[in-house]
Design a protein around this motif. Structure first.
Motif, short mmCIF file in Angstrom:
data_model
loop_
_atom_site.label_atom_id
_atom_site.label_comp_id
_atom_site.label_asym_id
_atom_site.label_seq_id
_atom_site.Cartn_x
_atom_site.Cartn_y
_atom_site.Cartn_z
N GLY A 1 39.30 41.76 45.58
CA GLY A 1 38.53 42.24 44.70
C GLY A 1 38.24 42.01 43.06
O GLY A 1 39.22 41.23 42.26
N ILE B 1 34.59 44.55 45.97
CA ILE B 1 35.48 44.63 46.86
C ILE B 1 35.10 43.07 47.52
O ILE B 1 33.14 42.90 48.42
N ARG B 2 35.31 42.04 47.28
CA ARG B 2 35.11 40.55 48.10
C ARG B 2 35.64 40.05 49.31
O ARG B 2 35.07 39.42 50.17
#
Length: 554
Positions: free
Chosen positions: A433, A443-444
């Motif tokens: 993230g 958050i990715r």
């Protein structure tokens, strides 16, 4: 170190909230006041003393959420023992393993789960007790626990001749740096990680929550998430018990119909949920309205759309009891369509972030400060965050944290403990993230292989794969998530197939039978919905590990 002592928080709370209702089994309509809870704890402490349970001994606990589940947990930690809560969804073999790995000496269990366990596989357990009435279900050879339980009333009178009062509450003197909880992230041998949480870790969560003005003395809360999860345990149980709030244990499968009826009756002041629950309510209550032609037309008219959204928000708030200050979502990723809509209608929700290893809270924003797409700011004064990238504000990197809530390590697993911390002492979250300048986390993606179940359960594909690979005619496998379900890709053992004269066209039928047998060994949230045959061996690294990322979108 957190200033407030974890055990003293509850010693004081029981005294201050003596006459207030504390825990209710909603489906049975049975309520325990703080006085009732304190008296039950006193009885269990006598049991522990008579059986010479020592400080630091492990007490295993497994069963559906109930007042007695909470009483056992509180009795163990206030005695100075270490509580080992186990998810009731775990397979019996996994339960055996956790009990043995944790070196538990007592087991408190629901009658149904006890019937599925095997005594000869947990030989070190000295006594087993029912969560329905605390009777002794089993004692190890040479123990006299059942005889002791029959004299418990006399033991109470002997110890408290004038009756048990709030002045008799005096719990263990235990520093906050001592481990009070072993929370297993998984059940299976080789994957077990018993997260060692200290009084300080839990006090960090509880004292932070007390500053948020979300829960007060006399408030009501409805618990419908499993208390063996760190998220639910902290905020559906430990925090309410610390402030003098009243928790209703749903004790049923939280379908939208059952939940909405309970919301109407309990009228909770705070709601903790996982995305799946809100997503189901959205699909059943809201989406049908929005899909109507007249509604679609009305929402295109300026000013009218805001009034319609306000009505939808009011309808949703009323359906959830009408009195809550906020809905906190955690445990799994939220469906973007749902979060976007709730944000648009100004529904009072927020999304937090945590992990078992932090007991669990890492970041949080109240709903008024919540930024869409984020999961809150790092807990100020409690935790720190950094992103393992050259530009943490724009370039994705691993999220790493440290602070008061971070666990002591994994029980009897030095290698896993060493691997989860950086050399300079930061915890690897395994999540990818970025942050903003307020240390708000975005958050990715996930760098770990762990899959989050729809209700926030941790699913470890390697565990399932190890079981699949032992099934007939399987060479290797990989478990992936597809449309919210688990799918197993299997490369068959063609040499064995050919050697037994089985036609390749029969393999789908064989694999379906394998799937049925596999699911009997798994927890309900781990079940595999489909086995798909893969035509070639999976591509591997030099270390012969499957390159999992190549198959995530298969």
């Amino acid at each position: 170190m957190i200033q407030e002592n974890f055990i003293k928080i509850y010693e004081n709370s029981f005294k201050e909230n003596w006459s207030l209702p504390a825990l209710t089994d909603y489906s049975k309509n049975v309520t325990f006041t703080f006085e009732d809870v304190a008296k039950e704890i006193a009885r269990i402490h006598i049991l522990f003393e008579e059986c010479q349970i020592r400080r630091g001994d492990k007490i295993a606990l497994i069963g559906k959420d109930s007042a007695r589940w909470c009483i056992v947990y509180m009795a163990a930690v206030t005695y100075g023992a270490i509580i080992v809560p186990i998810l009731q969804d775990f397979n019996p073999n996994d339960v055996h393993h956790i009990i043995n790995h944790s070196e538990s000496v007592f087991l408190f269990v629901s009658d149904r789960i006890w019937d599925s366990l095997e005594e000869d596989k947990i030989e070190e357990i000295r006594g087993v007790f029912s969560l329905s009435d605390f009777r002794c279900l089993h004692q190890r050879d040479g123990e006299s626990i059942q005889k002791l339980m029959k004299s418990m009333d006399e033991k109470m009178e002997e110890k408290y001749p004038n009756g048990f009062s709030k002045n008799d509450i005096k719990y263990a003197e235990l520093d906050n740096d001592k481990v009070v909880l072993l929370n297993y992230t998984s059940g299976t041998t080789g994957f077990s990680k018993g997260v060692m949480l200290t009084g300080n870790n839990l006090a960090g969560n509880v004292t932070y929550a007390k500053t948020l003005d979300l829960m007060y003395r006399g408030d009501r809360e409805l618990c419908f998430l499993p208390l063996a999860h760190a998220y639910s345990c902290a905020f559906n149980f430990l925090v309410p018990m610390a402030v003098g709030a009243h928790v209703y244990m749903l004790g049923k499968v939280p379908s939208p119909k059952i939940l909405l009826k309970a919301f109407e009756e309990v009228k909770p002041n705070l709601i903790l949920t996982v995305p799946l629950i809100l997503e189901k309510i959205y699909k059943k209550m809201i989406l049908p309205q929005l899909s109507k032609t007249t509604m679609k037309l009305a929402l295109n008219i300026p000013l009218l759309d805001s009034r319609i959204y306000a009505q939808i928000r009011k309808h949703l708030v009323d359906a959830m009891g009408g009195r809550f200050r906020e809905v906190i979502v955690g445990g799994a990723a939220m469906n973007q369509e749902v979060s976007d809509f709730l944000y648009k209608i100004k529904f009072p929700f927020t999304i937090g972030y945590g992990m078992t290893e932090c007991g669990p809270l890492i970041s949080y924003d109240n709903n008024r400060e919540y930024v869409l797409g984020s999961c809150g700011q790092i807990l100020k004064g409690i935790m720190e965050v950094r992103i393992d990238s050259d530009d943490p504000y724009n370039t994705v990197g691993e999220i790493q944290v440290r602070g008061e809530n971070v666990m002591k390590g994994y029980y009897k697993n030095e290698e896993a403990t060493k691997n989860v911390f950086t050399e300079d002492g930061w915890l690897h979250t395994g999540d990818l993230g970025t942050i903003d300048h307020d240390n708000r986390i975005f958050i990715r993606g996930r760098s770990k292989t762990m899959i989050l179940g729809a209700s926030g359960q941790n699913i470890y594909p390697e565990e399932i794969e190890s079981k699949i690979n032992n099934l007939p005619f399987v060479m290797e496998s990989i478990v992936i998530e597809k449309n919210g379900k688990l799918v197993a890709l299997v490369y068959p053992d063609y040499d064995t197939v050919d050697g037994t004269g089985i036609s390749h066209t029969d393999l789908p039928v064989i694999m379906e039978q394998n799937r049925i047998e596999l699911n009997k060994q798994l927890a309900s949230y781990e079940v595999v919905s489909e086995i798909q045959l893969y035509p070639t061996e999976f591509e591997k690294t030099p270390k012969k590990s499957i390159k999992r990322y190549l198959y995530s979108n298969y």
